[in-house]
Design an enzyme around this catalytic site. Structure first.
Site, short mmCIF file in Angstrom:
data_model
loop_
_atom_site.label_atom_id
_atom_site.label_comp_id
_atom_site.label_asym_id
_atom_site.label_seq_id
_atom_site.Cartn_x
_atom_site.Cartn_y
_atom_site.Cartn_z
N TYR A 119 3.95 -7.76 16.11
CA TYR A 119 4.31 -6.83 15.03
C TYR A 119 5.01 -5.58 15.58
CZ TYR A 119 3.36 -3.01 11.72
OH TYR A 119 3.47 -1.92 10.92
N ASP A 122 10.18 -6.31 -4.08
CA ASP A 122 9.09 -6.86 -3.28
C ASP A 122 9.07 -8.37 -3.47
OD1 ASP A 122 6.34 -5.29 -2.01
OD2 ASP A 122 6.23 -7.48 -2.28
N SER A 126 6.74 1.86 13.22
CA SER A 126 5.28 2.01 13.32
C SER A 126 4.89 2.58 14.68
CB SER A 126 4.62 0.63 13.15
OG SER A 126 3.25 0.70 13.46
N LEU A 151 13.03 -11.20 1.57
CA LEU A 151 14.05 -10.70 2.50
C LEU A 151 14.87 -11.84 3.08
CD1 LEU A 151 11.87 -8.03 4.37
CD2 LEU A 151 13.75 -7.54 2.78
N ALA A 154 6.26 -9.81 -3.89
CA ALA A 154 5.21 -9.94 -4.91
C ALA A 154 5.61 -9.12 -6.14
CB ALA A 154 3.90 -9.40 -4.35
N HIS A 169 2.93 1.26 16.38
CA HIS A 169 2.69 0.10 17.25
C HIS A 169 3.93 -0.31 18.06
CE1 HIS A 169 -1.34 -0.05 15.82
NE2 HIS A 169 -0.89 0.05 14.58
N ARG A 208 -9.84 7.49 15.16
CA ARG A 208 -8.43 7.38 15.59
C ARG A 208 -7.49 7.90 14.51
NH1 ARG A 208 -4.86 3.32 14.34
NH2 ARG A 208 -2.96 3.28 15.60
N GLY A 221 0.81 -1.22 0.00
CA GLY A 221 0.00 0.00 0.00
C GLY A 221 0.85 1.27 0.00
N SER A 273 3.04 -6.21 7.84
CA SER A 273 2.61 -4.87 8.26
C SER A 273 1.45 -4.88 9.25
CB SER A 273 2.23 -4.05 7.03
OG SER A 273 1.14 -4.66 6.36
P1 NAI Z 1 1.77 -3.76 2.97
O1 NAI Z 1 1.52 -5.03 3.70
O2 NAI Z 1 0.72 -3.24 2.05
O3 NAI Z 1 3.11 -3.89 2.13
C1 NAI Z 1 4.23 -4.60 2.60
C2 NAI Z 1 4.93 -5.19 1.38
O4 NAI Z 1 6.05 -5.93 1.85
C3 NAI Z 1 4.04 -6.15 0.57
O5 NAI Z 1 4.00 -5.76 -0.79
C4 NAI Z 1 4.70 -7.50 0.74
O6 NAI Z 1 4.65 -8.32 -0.42
C5 NAI Z 1 6.14 -7.11 1.06
N1 NAI Z 1 6.80 -8.15 1.86
C6 NAI Z 1 6.31 -8.79 2.94
N2 NAI Z 1 7.17 -9.72 3.35
C7 NAI Z 1 8.24 -9.66 2.51
C8 NAI Z 1 9.45 -10.38 2.42
N3 NAI Z 1 9.74 -11.37 3.26
N4 NAI Z 1 10.31 -10.08 1.44
C9 NAI Z 1 10.02 -9.08 0.54
N5 NAI Z 1 8.88 -8.36 0.57
C10 NAI Z 1 8.00 -8.65 1.56
O7 NAI Z 1 2.15 -2.69 4.07
P2 NAI Z 1 2.10 -1.10 3.94
O8 NAI Z 1 0.85 -0.62 4.57
O9 NAI Z 1 2.45 -0.70 2.59
O10 NAI Z 1 3.28 -0.70 4.96
C11 NAI Z 1 4.61 -0.56 4.48
C12 NAI Z 1 5.54 -0.51 5.68
O11 NAI Z 1 5.20 0.58 6.52
C13 NAI Z 1 5.49 -1.75 6.54
O12 NAI Z 1 6.79 -2.03 7.03
C14 NAI Z 1 4.60 -1.35 7.67
O13 NAI Z 1 4.90 -2.06 8.86
C15 NAI Z 1 4.92 0.12 7.82
N6 NAI Z 1 3.81 0.89 8.36
C16 NAI Z 1 2.72 1.15 7.58
C17 NAI Z 1 1.69 1.91 8.08
C18 NAI Z 1 0.52 2.32 7.25
O14 NAI Z 1 -0.23 3.18 7.67
N7 NAI Z 1 0.29 1.75 6.08
C19 NAI Z 1 1.72 2.40 9.47
C20 NAI Z 1 2.91 2.04 10.20
C21 NAI Z 1 3.92 1.34 9.64
C1 15L Z 2 0.39 -0.03 11.02
O1 15L Z 2 1.50 -0.22 11.51
C2 15L Z 2 -0.12 -0.86 9.92
O2 15L Z 2 0.92 -1.31 9.06
C3 15L Z 2 -1.19 -0.15 9.09
O3 15L Z 2 -1.83 -1.10 8.26
C4 15L Z 2 -2.20 0.54 9.99
O4 15L Z 2 -2.91 -0.41 10.72
C5 15L Z 2 -1.49 1.49 10.94
O5 15L Z 2 -0.43 0.86 11.63
C6 15L Z 2 -2.43 2.11 11.98
O6 15L Z 2 -2.13 2.04 13.16
O7 15L Z 2 -3.42 2.69 11.56
#
Ligand code: NAI
Ligand code: 15L
Length: 269
Positions: A138, A35, A109, A50, A37, A111, A176, A15, A73
């Site tokens: 997480y 990635d 994060s 990874l 994927a 979290h 929130r 995302g 995530s």
């Molecule tokens: P997401 O789940 O949509 O994307 C994560 C990506 O990492 C996916 O495309 C997945 O295929 C890839 N991935 C997972 N495991 C993998 C591996 N072993 N090797 C290679 N690629 C791998 O998550 P999103 O929402 O895009 O978040 C991105 C980052 O930001 C994450 O680290 C998440 O913890 C962090 N984050 C996101 C927040 C949000 O609001 N979206 C809030 C806080 C932190």
């Molecule tokens: C995160 O760390 C998650 O990756 C994201 O999907 C949301 O849940 C975000 O925190 C949140 O707290 O809203």
């Protein structure tokens, strides 16, 4: 630091990765995508886990910096979290160290500090040096990630900005999130600041827009040169009309991490 030209963006299919790969090139970056994927519309993206040290070594070779978004995530079983967010993160840092990459922007994060009580009216905002209070396995992995980043700075001089992202989505979707929202455009501004600020060592910042209902302190992010332009308040009336205000003791609203705090741990089954 001079603007890095080539940046490896991991998690490019996710995302935030999808939002950032559309926005970051405008700042002058040439992105290399990675990635697990396939990345839609990017046939040159590196598809790698990874877990694959060799692939990571090759992926980081020659880049000026890394934005590390890849990983699990949300809450998941402990072993899966360890593989992607702990062992996988270590592989990435080792690859970066070995190839002489100078800076990583690490997607931490909220979290990592999810059990921090949210400020009530008149309370000070949550400081950036609030102790780790992970709300999930997480969140625990993000605490580890921040410590790993500190270790690689102290031991190897590899710089990191750990961004404790709030909620980075096109729009906030809950009450929130009115406090936690990081607009995609501000997300790109923050990543750009984190990639270009001088002498960051290991710096921890909260990642959100300049929300009227902010719960935390953006000063370390602003010190990098981040100037947020968005405020979730323009969504507030609609969200509150649709969902109502959570009660003061609603467990999803008593702590920073919201419903992550009340989710049971996921055990293998
Ligand atoms: P997401 O789940 O949509 O994307 C994560 C990506 O990492 C996916 O495309 C997945 O295929 C890839 N991935 C997972 N495991 C993998 C591996 N072993 N090797 C290679 N690629 C791998 O998550 P999103 O929402 O895009 O978040 C991105 C980052 O930001 C994450 O680290 C998440 O913890 C962090 N984050 C996101 C927040 C949000 O609001 N979206 C809030 C806080 C932190
Ligand atoms: C995160 O760390 C998650 O990756 C994201 O999907 C949301 O849940 C975000 O925190 C949140 O707290 O809203």
């Amino acid at each position: 630091m001079p603007t890095p030209r080539t940046v490896l963006l991991t998690g490019a299919a996710g995302g935030v990765g999808t939002l950032m790969r559309a926005l970051l090139p405008a700042y002058g970056y040439e992105l290399r995508l990675l990635d697990l994927a396939p990345v839609e519309g990017a046939p040159d993206a590196i598809v790698a886990d990874l877990a694959d040290r060799e692939a990571l070594r090759e992926a980081v070779r020659g880049v000026d910096a890394i934005v590390h978004l890849a990983g699990i995530s949300l809450e998941a079983e402990f072993d899966a979290i360890v593989a992607a967010n702990i062992t996988g993160l270590h592989h990435l840092y080792e690859a970066a160290r070995a190839e002489g990459v100078g800076r990583i922007v690490f997607a931490s994060s909220n979290h990592a500090v999810g059990f921090t009580p949210r400020p009530r009216e008149g309370d000070p905002v949550i400081p950036v040096d609030a102790p780790h209070r992970p709300d999930t396995f997480y969140g625990l992995s993000k605490c580890f990630g921040e410590d790993l980043a500190q270790f690689y700075w102290d031991k190897h001089g590899l710089e990191t900005v750990s961004v404790r992202i709030g909620s980075c989505f096109p729009e906030p979707t809950s009450v929130r999130m009115l406090s936690m929202w990081l607009s995609p455009a501000d997300g790109a501004r923050l990543l750009h600041a984190a990639l270009t600020a001088e002498g960051v060592g290991h710096t921890v910042v909260y990642g959100s827009s300049a929300n009227t209902r902010l719960w935390w302190d953006l000063s370390t992010a602003r010190a990098l040169g981040y100037e947020p332009q968005d405020d979730s308040e323009r969504f507030a009336a609609r969200i509150i009309a649709e969902q109502g205000m959570p009660k003061d003791d609603d467990p999803a609203h008593t702590h920073l991490g919201g419903h992550f705090c009340t989710e049971p741990p996921r055990w293998p089954h």
